[in-house]
Design an enzyme around this catalytic site. Structure first.
Site, PDB file in Angstrom:
ATOM      1  N   ASP A  62      -2.501   7.212  -0.008  1.00  0.00           N
ATOM      2  CA  ASP A  62      -2.043   6.237  -0.999  1.00  0.00           C
ATOM      3  C   ASP A  62      -3.253   5.643  -1.719  1.00  0.00           C
ATOM      4  O   ASP A  62      -4.239   6.345  -1.936  1.00  0.00           O
ATOM      5  CB  ASP A  62      -1.219   5.151  -0.283  1.00  0.00           C
ATOM      6  CG  ASP A  62      -0.104   4.584  -1.138  1.00  0.00           C
ATOM      7  OD1 ASP A  62      -0.407   3.900  -2.134  1.00  0.00           O
ATOM      8  OD2 ASP A  62       1.080   4.813  -0.816  1.00  0.00           O
ATOM      9  N   HIS A  72      -0.581  -1.149  -3.120  1.00  0.00           N
ATOM     10  CA  HIS A  72       0.533  -0.293  -2.724  1.00  0.00           C
ATOM     11  C   HIS A  72       0.327   0.322  -1.342  1.00  0.00           C
ATOM     12  O   HIS A  72       1.248   0.321  -0.504  1.00  0.00           O
ATOM     13  CB  HIS A  72       0.667   0.798  -3.782  1.00  0.00           C
ATOM     14  CG  HIS A  72       1.905   1.611  -3.721  1.00  0.00           C
ATOM     15  ND1 HIS A  72       1.972   2.813  -3.044  1.00  0.00           N
ATOM     16  CD2 HIS A  72       3.122   1.441  -4.279  1.00  0.00           C
ATOM     17  CE1 HIS A  72       3.177   3.339  -3.179  1.00  0.00           C
ATOM     18  NE2 HIS A  72       3.901   2.527  -3.925  1.00  0.00           N
ATOM     19  N   SER A 109       9.137   4.607  -2.594  1.00  0.00           N
ATOM     20  CA  SER A 109       7.850   4.424  -1.903  1.00  0.00           C
ATOM     21  C   SER A 109       7.992   3.544  -0.684  1.00  0.00           C
ATOM     22  O   SER A 109       7.239   3.666   0.284  1.00  0.00           O
ATOM     23  CB  SER A 109       6.822   3.785  -2.849  1.00  0.00           C
ATOM     24  OG  SER A 109       6.272   4.718  -3.727  1.00  0.00           O
TER      25      SER A 109
END
Length: 253
Positions: free
Chosen positions: A4, A56, A240
């Site tokens: 990520d 994220h 996600s």
């Protein structure tokens, strides 16, 4: 392994929950850390996701393994596990399929551009990312990863489309769509024959349960301040967020 944007390793709810990872963002401008690939997967802030600096990768990692029974924040779905943060997405959450593939190779203990491998390969690799077209080279990589005994989980995508999206649609990859607090398919989630399973992805536009907060997925995060990074918790929604729930359950299994 969470492939990520990297990790906020200092987040108090990730204390003791990490093993060494790597940074495979090869473009120094996109990496925003002064160089190309290196051994430090720290996230300098990418502006990817629901907020201007949503961190994220840290949010995804918290959903898997935020520390439990510590009286702080949230608990990951498999908080007895450890996360290997492998950075493959840079500025704005963008990246290349080549960098992602190198990150996957590292996590699985396969030869890669870092010329190193982890002491122990990951049991499960989470890919809360997508957008590149089909690549035969990538399919062959996932065949290798599965042959090595590593499970791969990927977000199905947020385009409300039934078209196949990658890497989730590759053979051997578990593709995860998103449901809301009422276990209904979310309006944004992709659908179609390549989907394998659904998990909580949330919906920040509503508060159906009436708790005063958006019905997104709450997890570890951060915000940028003049003094540096503040460690926070944030609600995000998307496939996600669904994928790491599945990755955590697989780790428990």
């Amino acid at each position: 392994a969470v492939v990520d944007t990297g990790i906020l390793s200092g987040h108090p709810d990730m204390a003791g929950q990490l093993v060494n990872g790597y940074d495979f963002v090869s473009d120094p401008q996109s990496a925003r850390d002064g160089d190309g690939i290196d051994a430090n997967p720290e996230d300098p802030g990418n502006g990817f996701g629901g907020g201007s600096e949503s961190f994220h990768g840290t949010h995804v990692s918290g959903t898997v393994a935020a520390r439990g029974n510590n009286g702080v924040g949230v608990a990951g779905s498999a908080y007895g596990s450890r996360v290997m943060p492998v950075r493959a997405l840079g500025a704005g959450g963008t990246g290349t399929s080549y960098d992602v593939d190198q990150a996957v190779r590292f996590a699985a203990g396969l030869p890669n551009d870092s010329r190193t491998t982890p002491q122990k390969p990951a049991d499960v690799i989470n890919l809360s990312l997508g957008g590149a077209p089909f690549s035969q080279a990538s399919q062959e990589l996932y065949n290798q990863v599965r042959a090595a005994g590593v499970l791969v989980v990927a977000a199905a995508g947020n385009q409300a489309s039934s078209a196949a999206t990658y890497p989730a649609a590759y053979n051997g990859v578990i593709s995860v769509s998103a449901v809301d607090v009422q276990r209904r398919l979310t309006t944004y989630s992709n659908t179609g024959s390549t989907i394998d399973v659904a998990a909580p992805g949330g919906d920040n536009s509503v508060d159906i349960n009436g708790d005063g907060y958006p019905d997104g997925v709450l997890s570890t995060g951060g915000s940028i301040a003049d003094s540096g990074v503040n460690f926070t918790y944030s609600f995000l929604n998307g496939t996600s967020m669904a994928a790491p729930h599945v990755a955590g359950i697989l780790e428990l299994m």
